[in-house]
Design a protein around this motif. Structure first.
Motif, PDB file in Angstrom:
ATOM      1  N   LEU A  23       0.821  -1.214   0.000  1.00  0.00           N
ATOM      2  CA  LEU A  23       0.000   0.000   0.000  1.00  0.00           C
ATOM      3  C   LEU A  23       0.854   1.262   0.000  1.00  0.00           C
ATOM      4  CD1 LEU A  23      -2.799  -1.044   2.534  1.00  0.00           C
ATOM      5  CD2 LEU A  23      -2.956  -0.921   0.037  1.00  0.00           C
ATOM      6  N   ALA A  24       2.038   1.180   0.654  1.00  0.00           N
ATOM      7  CA  ALA A  24       2.924   2.346   0.722  1.00  0.00           C
ATOM      8  C   ALA A  24       3.764   2.507  -0.534  1.00  0.00           C
ATOM      9  CB  ALA A  24       3.842   2.225   1.942  1.00  0.00           C
ATOM     10  N   GLY A  25       3.735   1.508  -1.404  1.00  0.00           N
ATOM     11  CA  GLY A  25       4.522   1.584  -2.622  1.00  0.00           C
ATOM     12  C   GLY A  25       6.007   1.405  -2.396  1.00  0.00           C
ATOM     13  N   VAL A  26       6.371   0.778  -1.277  1.00  0.00           N
ATOM     14  CA  VAL A  26       7.790   0.549  -0.951  1.00  0.00           C
ATOM     15  C   VAL A  26       8.257  -0.732  -1.626  1.00  0.00           C
ATOM     16  CG1 VAL A  26       9.447   0.157   0.907  1.00  0.00           C
ATOM     17  CG2 VAL A  26       7.539   1.740   1.246  1.00  0.00           C
ATOM     18  N   HIS A  27       9.467  -0.704  -2.195  1.00  0.00           N
ATOM     19  CA  HIS A  27      10.008  -1.868  -2.897  1.00  0.00           C
ATOM     20  C   HIS A  27      11.311  -2.298  -2.228  1.00  0.00           C
ATOM     21  CE1 HIS A  27       7.076  -1.224  -6.098  1.00  0.00           C
ATOM     22  NE2 HIS A  27       7.407   0.052  -6.063  1.00  0.00           N
ATOM     23  N   PRO A  28      11.263  -3.264  -1.291  1.00  0.00           N
ATOM     24  CA  PRO A  28      12.483  -3.724  -0.626  1.00  0.00           C
ATOM     25  C   PRO A  28      13.421  -4.433  -1.602  1.00  0.00           C
ATOM     26  CG  PRO A  28      10.485  -4.482   0.506  1.00  0.00           C
ATOM     27  CD  PRO A  28      10.077  -3.979  -0.842  1.00  0.00           C
ATOM     28  N   ALA A  29      14.607  -4.753  -1.113  1.00  0.00           N
ATOM     29  CA  ALA A  29      15.554  -5.536  -1.908  1.00  0.00           C
ATOM     30  C   ALA A  29      14.935  -6.893  -2.216  1.00  0.00           C
ATOM     31  CB  ALA A  29      16.870  -5.700  -1.148  1.00  0.00           C
TER      32      ALA A  29
END
Length: 414
Positions: A23-29
């Motif tokens: 939902l936050a649009g965060v893209h981890p490794a």
């Protein structure tokens, strides 16, 4: 009910980090993303399994088991269909769609079925030991050696899976999964649902764990709760399927691991683990027919409907109406079809003995010991040769199995 609420909360909590990131649009490794979104898929599969089992309090019979077996593996469908959809614009993803489908099917038969048989074997030994301690010393060995005996109406599943197994060889021969295959398999799965819907034999399964506690609620509370759990699980699947699939591919590149193998084995393991665990628990409670029957129904829907959906998703993503299979995928589909045919031959007599489980598991392991392309081809021929031998030995089981497609089965008045 407090324990049930805690378990439901724990499953939702396991999916929360993945949903929040999405939902936050965060893209981890890639590797952390694979783990976090994989946990989300696993949590969704667990919630779906609980909801599907609870729904059996309101829906009964073999048709309900088939429908709920399909619902329980929706995360597997979501991941695989995303690969096929993406392949419409990125052709290299077509290989991942085939890999995920073949891995899910081979894992179910090569590991899931033997796990149920192993649990049933030790459960029978335990029951025999208890009987012996009570004065009946000869019951244990005989019970433990019988394996899992399926009820007569399971012959419907075996018959429909057998026809689908034979038809599936069209895919490696044409080197594609075409829209024709999709139409035929969708129609075949619909016929399967219609046939078992007419079966009057019922499956009186005793629910266990969370589903048992939810099913004990009054209907006015149970049904909204079941719908809510379904809705939450569906939301988690929608949020996690795409990033999980993408992170699997990216993690393979960053870790130096064959991306094809990660997609083929890790994704199905995450999405189908809850169903496998429940089936094993059934077998451990001396309900091997329920456990193996659920996995058999799942195999039918994955070897028909899942395959049929791939070219449709591929076309929706911008591709043609036929999902192409390159050399490695041709071998993988051929190997999976051959394994399916052997599995059908082993179940023709409706008895899954320990040696049959051992055979399926041993052949499953061989593919990792000898991973070469020529080795997969040879292993396919081994599966086919064994299937032909078993079919020749059990030819008397073919007529009643064929009649199960549209005629009567023993004990069914329809």
């Amino acid at each position: 009910m407090r324990t049930t609420a805690l378990r439901l909360g724990a499953a939702c909590l396991g999916a929360t980090p993945a949903v929040v990131l999405r939902l936050a649009g965060v893209h981890p490794a890639p590797v952390p993303a694979m783990l976090l979104f994989g946990l989300g898929v696993l949590s969704a599969a667990l919630l779906l399994m609980w909801a599907a089992e609870t729904a059996r309090a309101d829906i009964a019979g073999p048709l309900a088991l088939a429908l709920l077996a399909f619902i329980a593996v929706l995360p597997e469908y979501a991941v695989d269909l995303w690969f096929a959809y993406t392949a419409g614009s990125k052709p290299e993803y077509a290989a991942y769609a085939a890999a995920n489908m073949t891995g899910a099917n081979r894992l179910l038969v090569g590991v899931g079925w033997p796990m149920v048989a192993l649990a049933a074997y030790f459960a029978a030994r335990r029951a025999g030991a208890s009987a012996g301690a009570g004065g009946d010393g000869e019951g244990g060995g005989a019970v433990a050696s019988t394996g899992v005996s399926l009820r007569e109406h399971r012959r419907i599943d075996v018959a429909f899976l057998g026809v689908a197994a034979v038809f599936a060889f069209l895919m490696p021969l044409t080197r594609e999964i075409s829209w024709v295959v999709a139409v035929v398999l969708i129609a075949w799965y619909a016929c399967y649902l219609f046939r078992i819907g007419r079966c009057s034999e019922t499956d009186e399964e005793e629910l266990i764990g969370v589903p048992a506690r939810l099913a004990a609620l009054p209907a006015r509370r149970r049904r909204p709760t079941t719908v809510l759990v379904f809705a939450v699980a569906a939301g988690v699947v929608f949020a996690c399927a795409e990033p999980f699939a993408t992170s699997l591919v990216d993690a393979g590149a960053s870790l130096g691991i064959d991306r094809f193998l990660l997609v083929q084995w890790l994704a199905p393991l995450a999405s189908e683990a809850p169903e496998l665990i429940v089936a094993v628990v059934f077998a451990w409670r001396l309900r091997g027919d329920d456990g193996l029957g659920a996995l058999l129904s799942s195999k039918v829907n994955q070897w028909t409907l899942l395959i049929a959906c791939l070219p449709l998703a591929y076309a929706a993503g911008g591709g043609s109406w036929a999902l192409p299979l390159v050399e490695r995928q041709v071998d993988e589909v051929l190997l999976t079809a051959a394994q399916t045919l052997l599995a059908v031959a082993l179940l023709l007599d409706l008895r899954f003995l320990p040696w049959k489980a051992g055979l399926l598991f041993a052949l499953f392991v061989v593919q990792f010991v000898l991973p070469g392309e020529n080795d997969r081809l040879i292993l396919s021929y081994v599966y086919l040769a064994l299937a032909l031998v078993l079919l020749a030995r059990q030819w008397r089981q073919l007529p009643p199995t064929a009649r199960a497609l549209a005629g009567r089965i023993e004990g069914d008045p329809h």
